[in-house]
Design an enzyme around this catalytic site. Sequence first.
Site, mmCIF file in Angstrom:
data_model
loop_
_atom_site.group_PDB
_atom_site.id
_atom_site.type_symbol
_atom_site.label_atom_id
_atom_site.label_comp_id
_atom_site.label_asym_id
_atom_site.label_seq_id
_atom_site.Cartn_x
_atom_site.Cartn_y
_atom_site.Cartn_z
ATOM 1 N N VAL A 85 1.369 -1.204 0.501
ATOM 2 C CA VAL A 85 0.334 -0.013 -0.181
ATOM 3 C C VAL A 85 0.488 1.232 -0.101
ATOM 4 O O VAL A 85 1.954 1.413 0.284
ATOM 5 C CB VAL A 85 -0.749 -0.013 1.311
ATOM 6 C CG1 VAL A 85 -1.893 -0.739 1.016
ATOM 7 C CG2 VAL A 85 -0.674 0.149 2.181
ATOM 8 N N GLN A 87 1.467 3.684 2.226
ATOM 9 C CA GLN A 87 2.271 3.892 3.154
ATOM 10 C C GLN A 87 3.267 2.552 4.355
ATOM 11 O O GLN A 87 3.084 2.689 5.083
ATOM 12 C CB GLN A 87 1.073 4.237 4.320
ATOM 13 C CG GLN A 87 1.193 6.230 4.357
ATOM 14 C CD GLN A 87 2.347 6.943 3.634
ATOM 15 O OE1 GLN A 87 3.234 6.450 4.398
ATOM 16 N NE2 GLN A 87 2.285 8.370 3.286
ATOM 17 N N SER A 88 2.943 1.645 2.934
ATOM 18 C CA SER A 88 4.084 0.331 3.005
ATOM 19 C C SER A 88 5.183 0.539 3.717
ATOM 20 O O SER A 88 6.164 1.222 3.229
ATOM 21 C CB SER A 88 4.237 -0.373 2.123
ATOM 22 O OG SER A 88 4.852 -1.817 2.105
ATOM 23 N N ASN A 89 5.599 0.069 4.723
ATOM 24 C CA ASN A 89 6.950 0.124 5.296
ATOM 25 C C ASN A 89 7.717 -0.723 4.739
ATOM 26 O O ASN A 89 8.836 -0.767 4.596
ATOM 27 C CB ASN A 89 6.747 0.323 7.297
ATOM 28 C CG ASN A 89 6.005 1.073 7.505
ATOM 29 O OD1 ASN A 89 6.837 2.056 7.787
ATOM 30 N ND2 ASN A 89 4.479 -0.031 8.661
ATOM 31 N N ILE A 91 7.643 -1.879 1.524
ATOM 32 C CA ILE A 91 8.156 -1.277 0.577
ATOM 33 C C ILE A 91 9.188 -0.082 0.547
ATOM 34 O O ILE A 91 10.297 -0.220 -0.722
ATOM 35 C CB ILE A 91 6.960 -0.740 -1.040
ATOM 36 C CG1 ILE A 91 6.545 -0.145 -0.596
ATOM 37 C CG2 ILE A 91 5.755 -2.276 -1.188
ATOM 38 C CD1 ILE A 91 5.043 0.526 -1.281
#
Length: 357
Positions: A85, A87-89, A91
């Site tokens: 997503v 705000q993915s940590n 990625i």
Amino acid sequence: MEEAALVSALADRLAALPRVRLAHLPTPLEPLDRLRAHLGAAPRLWVKRDDCTGLGLGGNKVRKLEFLLAEALAQGADTVVTGGVVQSNHIRQTAAAAAKLGLECHLAVMTGRVPRVDPDYNDTGNILLDRLFGAHCVTVDWRADRNAVIGSLMASLKARGRNPYMVPYGGSSATGAMGFVLAAAELLEQAQSLGVRITHIVHASGSAGTQAGLTVGLAALAPEVELIGLDIDAEPDRVRRDVTRVAHEAASMLGMPDMLRDRPITVLSGYAGEGYGLPTNGMLEAVKLGARLEGLVLDPVYAGKGFAGFIDLVRQGRFAADDNVVFWHTGGAPALFAYRSLFASFVVARLDLTQPG
Ligand SMILES: Cc1ncc(COP(=O)(O)O)c(C=O)c1O
């Protein structure tokens, strides 16, 4: 297998796996004495600071990427592909690791999973860092066929002559979980040197690799320690299934398929609120207590909800007076900035500089 033999077999098998060093390890294990006093808690409370793994502002994924990207390099990959997503940590940490290793990074950035967001959610926090690390981002609607988009990204990279490696969602595969098998050993060694007997570990669980790796490490090294995963996705059954599957795959990868027989997998619900990425009152209180009592930075999506669960379990009296309970801080602080309106009310006093002092 006898206990000592099991421990040395595990160490040998882990050491034989390809690994590329990316994380600042060991991460600190610190007491939470001010929180303990505030809660009037009898058990000793600790925090394992995986928000301090270093690379690209840190977090739990760096441990998984040490094994995943070593596998990529062993396969001759020159490019990595993953998804998550906005705000993915995961990625963000993948983009940072790719930059450090000189790999091209392509991200499928999924929009629309969180129904109500701040106006700058799509431009700040983790996504800002993804761009800073030089990742190529394609946007995908969360409700679309996300796997197909990643598949066609892989195919087009191959057609361009690249050799891409696909990092699974959340870094959660047996290979990624190896980082947390090692992490269990790291924590136990730290506790031993402090003369502390850890009895429980509590953390936010999502794509399952963290809990799966800790499950395997603890089964081999300290089966008496209770591991409590907290569902932050509002999908506790899915999380429990994924932890069970990835943990068994990881045990098999280590040549110990029977290790997890009878091992319970605990995933508690009740802390996700309305859904993934949506705030809860417990999270807001936990973020505030962590910050003001311990100087910790917790995020609204993962560690903040995890910390809320940890605090709730302490308040419920779930732990005995002589227990040592560890909250595993899995990171995620950059997402805090994408939720700034939630925290605007945290300002307790404003200085009025127009008035004479
Ligand atoms: C900050 C943070 N905490 C916890 C988790 C959950 O870890 P896992 O996906 O291994 O269950 C994630 C996963 O994205 C995360 O970013």
